[in-house]
Design a protein around this motif. Structure first.
Motif, PDB file in Angstrom:
ATOM      1  N   PHE A   1       0.816  -1.214   0.000  1.00 19.59           N
ATOM      2  CA  PHE A   1       0.000   0.000   0.000  1.00 19.59           C
ATOM      3  C   PHE A   1       0.853   1.269   0.000  1.00 19.59           C
ATOM      4  N   CYS A   2       1.936   1.284   0.736  1.00 18.17           N
ATOM      5  CA  CYS A   2       2.787   2.485   0.785  1.00 18.17           C
ATOM      6  C   CYS A   2       3.452   2.750  -0.556  1.00 18.17           C
ATOM      7  N   GLY A   3       3.853   1.716  -1.238  1.00 17.11           N
ATOM      8  CA  GLY A   3       4.492   1.888  -2.543  1.00 17.11           C
ATOM      9  C   GLY A   3       3.566   2.549  -3.545  1.00 17.11           C
ATOM     10  N   ALA A   4       2.304   2.212  -3.508  1.00 20.40           N
ATOM     11  CA  ALA A   4       1.340   2.812  -4.435  1.00 20.40           C
ATOM     12  C   ALA A   4       1.096   4.274  -4.106  1.00 20.40           C
ATOM     13  N   HIS A   5       1.137   4.645  -2.856  1.00 20.91           N
ATOM     14  CA  HIS A   5       0.836   6.024  -2.473  1.00 20.91           C
ATOM     15  C   HIS A   5       2.019   6.957  -2.687  1.00 20.91           C
ATOM     16  N   LYS A   6       3.183   6.430  -2.833  1.00 22.49           N
ATOM     17  CA  LYS A   6       4.353   7.274  -3.101  1.00 22.49           C
ATOM     18  C   LYS A   6       4.326   7.813  -4.531  1.00 22.49           C
ATOM     19  N   THR A   7       3.592   7.180  -5.391  1.00 21.50           N
ATOM     20  CA  THR A   7       3.544   7.569  -6.790  1.00 21.50           C
ATOM     21  C   THR A   7       3.168   9.038  -6.960  1.00 21.50           C
ATOM     22  N   LEU A   8       2.074   9.448  -6.350  1.00 21.11           N
ATOM     23  CA  LEU A   8       1.605  10.823  -6.503  1.00 21.11           C
ATOM     24  C   LEU A   8       2.478  11.797  -5.725  1.00 21.11           C
TER      25      LEU A   8
ATOM     26  N   MET B   1      -1.973  11.446 -12.452  1.00 23.49           N
ATOM     27  CA  MET B   1      -3.188  11.908 -11.784  1.00 23.49           C
ATOM     28  C   MET B   1      -4.342  10.921 -11.982  1.00 23.49           C
ATOM     29  N   LEU B   2      -4.334  10.186 -13.062  1.00 26.80           N
ATOM     30  CA  LEU B   2      -5.367   9.171 -13.296  1.00 26.80           C
ATOM     31  C   LEU B   2      -5.021   7.852 -12.612  1.00 26.80           C
ATOM     32  N   MET B   3      -3.750   7.528 -12.543  1.00 29.28           N
ATOM     33  CA  MET B   3      -3.323   6.255 -11.978  1.00 29.28           C
ATOM     34  C   MET B   3      -3.503   6.201 -10.459  1.00 29.28           C
ATOM     35  N   HIS B   4      -3.261   7.306  -9.785  1.00 31.17           N
ATOM     36  CA  HIS B   4      -3.345   7.314  -8.325  1.00 31.17           C
ATOM     37  C   HIS B   4      -4.741   6.938  -7.820  1.00 31.17           C
ATOM     38  N   PRO B   5      -5.822   7.558  -8.311  1.00 29.63           N
ATOM     39  CA  PRO B   5      -7.150   7.126  -7.853  1.00 29.63           C
ATOM     40  C   PRO B   5      -7.452   5.674  -8.212  1.00 29.63           C
ATOM     41  N   LEU B   6      -6.949   5.226  -9.350  1.00 31.78           N
ATOM     42  CA  LEU B   6      -7.150   3.828  -9.738  1.00 31.78           C
ATOM     43  C   LEU B   6      -6.476   2.890  -8.732  1.00 31.78           C
ATOM     44  N   GLN B   7      -5.269   3.237  -8.297  1.00 34.40           N
ATOM     45  CA  GLN B   7      -4.582   2.435  -7.289  1.00 34.40           C
ATOM     46  C   GLN B   7      -5.363   2.414  -5.978  1.00 34.40           C
ATOM     47  N   LEU B   8      -5.971   3.533  -5.607  1.00 31.26           N
ATOM     48  CA  LEU B   8      -6.772   3.590  -4.385  1.00 31.26           C
ATOM     49  C   LEU B   8      -7.996   2.688  -4.479  1.00 31.26           C
ATOM     50  N   VAL B   9      -8.666   2.709  -5.612  1.00 30.17           N
ATOM     51  CA  VAL B   9      -9.863   1.882  -5.791  1.00 30.17           C
ATOM     52  C   VAL B   9      -9.496   0.402  -5.788  1.00 30.17           C
ATOM     53  N   ILE B  10      -8.489   0.032  -6.544  1.00 28.95           N
ATOM     54  CA  ILE B  10      -8.074  -1.374  -6.580  1.00 28.95           C
ATOM     55  C   ILE B  10      -7.603  -1.819  -5.199  1.00 28.95           C
ATOM     56  N   GLY B  11      -6.863  -0.963  -4.509  1.00 35.66           N
ATOM     57  CA  GLY B  11      -6.407  -1.291  -3.162  1.00 35.66           C
ATOM     58  C   GLY B  11      -7.553  -1.509  -2.204  1.00 35.66           C
ATOM     59  N   SER B  12      -8.617  -0.722  -2.333  1.00 33.34           N
ATOM     60  CA  SER B  12      -9.759  -0.893  -1.434  1.00 33.34           C
ATOM     61  C   SER B  12     -10.455  -2.231  -1.672  1.00 33.34           C
ATOM     62  N   PHE B  13     -10.444  -2.708  -2.899  1.00 31.31           N
ATOM     63  CA  PHE B  13     -11.017  -4.031  -3.173  1.00 31.31           C
ATOM     64  C   PHE B  13     -10.125  -5.155  -2.646  1.00 31.31           C
ATOM     65  N   MET B  14      -8.838  -4.888  -2.499  1.00 31.39           N
ATOM     66  CA  MET B  14      -7.903  -5.918  -2.033  1.00 31.39           C
ATOM     67  C   MET B  14      -7.821  -6.012  -0.514  1.00 31.39           C
ATOM     68  N   VAL B  15      -8.375  -5.048   0.198  1.00 31.50           N
ATOM     69  CA  VAL B  15      -8.280  -5.025   1.662  1.00 31.50           C
ATOM     70  C   VAL B  15      -8.811  -6.312   2.309  1.00 31.50           C
ATOM     71  N   PRO B  16     -10.000  -6.817   1.931  1.00 30.90           N
ATOM     72  CA  PRO B  16     -10.470  -8.057   2.571  1.00 30.90           C
ATOM     73  C   PRO B  16      -9.512  -9.239   2.369  1.00 30.90           C
ATOM     74  N   TYR B  17      -8.933  -9.336   1.177  1.00 30.85           N
ATOM     75  CA  TYR B  17      -7.975 -10.409   0.898  1.00 30.85           C
ATOM     76  C   TYR B  17      -6.751 -10.282   1.808  1.00 30.85           C
ATOM     77  N   PHE B  18      -6.192  -9.080   1.871  1.00 32.02           N
ATOM     78  CA  PHE B  18      -5.011  -8.868   2.705  1.00 32.02           C
ATOM     79  C   PHE B  18      -5.321  -9.077   4.184  1.00 32.02           C
ATOM     80  N   ALA B  19      -6.482  -8.625   4.626  1.00 25.76           N
ATOM     81  CA  ALA B  19      -6.861  -8.797   6.029  1.00 25.76           C
ATOM     82  C   ALA B  19      -6.957 -10.283   6.375  1.00 25.76           C
ATOM     83  N   ARG B  20      -7.539 -11.064   5.475  1.00 25.80           N
ATOM     84  CA  ARG B  20      -7.649 -12.510   5.703  1.00 25.80           C
ATOM     85  C   ARG B  20      -6.261 -13.167   5.760  1.00 25.80           C
ATOM     86  N   LYS B  21      -5.370 -12.758   4.865  1.00 20.10           N
ATOM     87  CA  LYS B  21      -4.018 -13.336   4.848  1.00 20.10           C
ATOM     88  C   LYS B  21      -3.243 -12.991   6.127  1.00 20.10           C
ATOM     89  N   VAL B  22      -3.363 -11.758   6.585  1.00 24.25           N
ATOM     90  CA  VAL B  22      -2.668 -11.351   7.811  1.00 24.25           C
ATOM     91  C   VAL B  22      -3.228 -12.119   9.002  1.00 24.25           C
TER      92      VAL B  22
END
Length: 84
Positions: free
Chosen positions: A22-29, A54-75
């Protein structure tokens, strides 16, 4: 994400791998726009150079929000394995 879980390269815990993902994606902008502004200062096409980031950053946020349940389960699974 896989590189952070590699036992040979980094050997990070699942929580550390998720944080790095998640941190790597947010450093982009945060680093990309000032860098582009510095490199292309005064260029009349500056806006077109900034548009992709400017278009990629919101896309990373949206995709990341969909991945949260997967990551939470793995942790959580990793935490359960350590308790056993």
């Amino acid at each position: 994400f896989t590189i952070f879980k590699s036992k040979v390269l980094i050997n990070a815990s699942m929580g550390e791998a998720v944080a790095a993902t998640f941190c790597g994606a947010h450093k982009t902008l945060a680093f990309g726009l000032p860098l582009i502004n510095t490199i292309f200062e005064g260029n009349p096409n500056l806006a077109s150079y900034c548009a992709p980031i400017m278009l990629m950053h919101p896309l990373q946020l949206v995709i990341g929000s969909f991945m949260v349940p997967y990551f939470a389960r793995k942790v959580e699974e990793e935490g359960e394995k350590k308790v056993e």
